[in-house]
Design a protein around this motif. Sequence first.
Motif, mmCIF file in Angstrom:
data_model
loop_
_atom_site.group_PDB
_atom_site.id
_atom_site.type_symbol
_atom_site.label_atom_id
_atom_site.label_comp_id
_atom_site.label_asym_id
_atom_site.label_seq_id
_atom_site.Cartn_x
_atom_site.Cartn_y
_atom_site.Cartn_z
ATOM 1 N N UNK A 33 -2.916 -4.059 -2.343
ATOM 2 C CA UNK A 33 -1.508 -4.027 -2.751
ATOM 3 C C UNK A 33 -1.290 -3.143 -3.975
ATOM 4 N N UNK A 34 -2.261 -3.110 -4.862
ATOM 5 C CA UNK A 34 -2.130 -2.317 -6.083
ATOM 6 C C UNK A 34 -2.755 -0.931 -5.982
ATOM 7 N N UNK A 35 -3.085 -0.493 -4.758
ATOM 8 C CA UNK A 35 -3.458 0.893 -4.574
ATOM 9 C C UNK A 35 -4.826 1.212 -4.019
ATOM 10 N N UNK A 36 -5.685 0.233 -3.887
ATOM 11 C CA UNK A 36 -6.993 0.526 -3.293
ATOM 12 C C UNK A 36 -6.808 0.782 -1.804
ATOM 13 N N UNK A 37 -7.525 1.757 -1.284
ATOM 14 C CA UNK A 37 -7.387 2.128 0.117
ATOM 15 C C UNK A 37 -8.001 1.055 1.016
ATOM 16 N N UNK A 38 -7.219 0.616 1.984
ATOM 17 C CA UNK A 38 -7.701 -0.345 2.968
ATOM 18 C C UNK A 38 -8.442 0.406 4.065
ATOM 19 N N UNK A 39 -9.454 -0.217 4.620
ATOM 20 C CA UNK A 39 -10.086 0.364 5.803
ATOM 21 C C UNK A 39 -9.074 0.306 6.940
ATOM 22 N N UNK A 40 -9.298 1.094 7.978
ATOM 23 C CA UNK A 40 -8.408 1.057 9.141
ATOM 24 C C UNK A 40 -8.386 -0.347 9.736
ATOM 25 N N UNK A 41 -9.553 -0.969 9.797
ATOM 26 C CA UNK A 41 -9.651 -2.321 10.345
ATOM 27 C C UNK A 41 -8.827 -3.315 9.527
ATOM 28 N N UNK A 42 -8.926 -3.247 8.211
ATOM 29 C CA UNK A 42 -8.158 -4.161 7.364
ATOM 30 C C UNK A 42 -6.666 -3.865 7.471
ATOM 31 N N UNK A 43 -6.302 -2.605 7.557
ATOM 32 C CA UNK A 43 -4.883 -2.252 7.712
ATOM 33 C C UNK A 43 -4.301 -2.897 8.965
ATOM 34 N N UNK A 44 -5.065 -2.871 10.044
ATOM 35 C CA UNK A 44 -4.616 -3.493 11.295
ATOM 36 C C UNK A 44 -4.517 -5.008 11.130
ATOM 37 N N UNK A 45 -5.494 -5.606 10.467
ATOM 38 C CA UNK A 45 -5.457 -7.072 10.267
ATOM 39 C C UNK A 45 -4.288 -7.485 9.385
ATOM 40 N N UNK A 46 -3.962 -6.672 8.375
ATOM 41 C CA UNK A 46 -2.806 -6.972 7.519
ATOM 42 C C UNK A 46 -1.524 -6.828 8.323
ATOM 43 N N UNK A 47 -1.442 -5.806 9.155
ATOM 44 C CA UNK A 47 -0.281 -5.622 10.028
ATOM 45 C C UNK A 47 -0.095 -6.863 10.894
ATOM 46 N N UNK A 48 -1.163 -7.313 11.524
ATOM 47 C CA UNK A 48 -1.093 -8.516 12.372
ATOM 48 C C UNK A 48 -0.776 -9.766 11.555
ATOM 49 N N UNK A 49 -1.461 -9.913 10.424
ATOM 50 C CA UNK A 49 -1.283 -11.099 9.591
ATOM 51 C C UNK A 49 0.108 -11.233 9.005
ATOM 52 N N UNK A 50 0.782 -10.094 8.833
ATOM 53 C CA UNK A 50 2.143 -10.113 8.291
ATOM 54 C C UNK A 50 3.190 -10.058 9.400
ATOM 55 N N UNK A 51 2.757 -10.206 10.642
ATOM 56 C CA UNK A 51 3.652 -10.115 11.813
ATOM 57 C C UNK A 51 4.425 -8.808 11.825
ATOM 58 N N UNK A 52 3.747 -7.737 11.404
ATOM 59 C CA UNK A 52 4.355 -6.411 11.439
ATOM 60 C C UNK A 52 5.225 -6.057 10.244
ATOM 61 N N UNK A 53 5.383 -6.979 9.309
ATOM 62 C CA UNK A 53 6.204 -6.680 8.123
ATOM 63 C C UNK A 53 5.570 -5.577 7.275
#
Length: 75
Positions: A33-53
Amino acid sequence: MKLIDYIKPMNREALEAFSVRCGTTPGQIRQVAYGRRASAELAIRIDRGSDGCVSSESLRPDIDWEYLRSKPKAA
């Protein structure tokens, strides 16, 4: 929506639950959230975990997500 805006109103318990849905820790969620780059895998999990928000695209704009989505599935 940016991840920081998504997690800001969360209390400790809500952030913990969100991080569990994303398969990570609250600390790693905060780092991304404060700027560290997420892996592609984590980005997808955050997308899913936030219901696309919080979209994968917003977390990793350097990845050609459209290409990956339009690619035919391997048999």
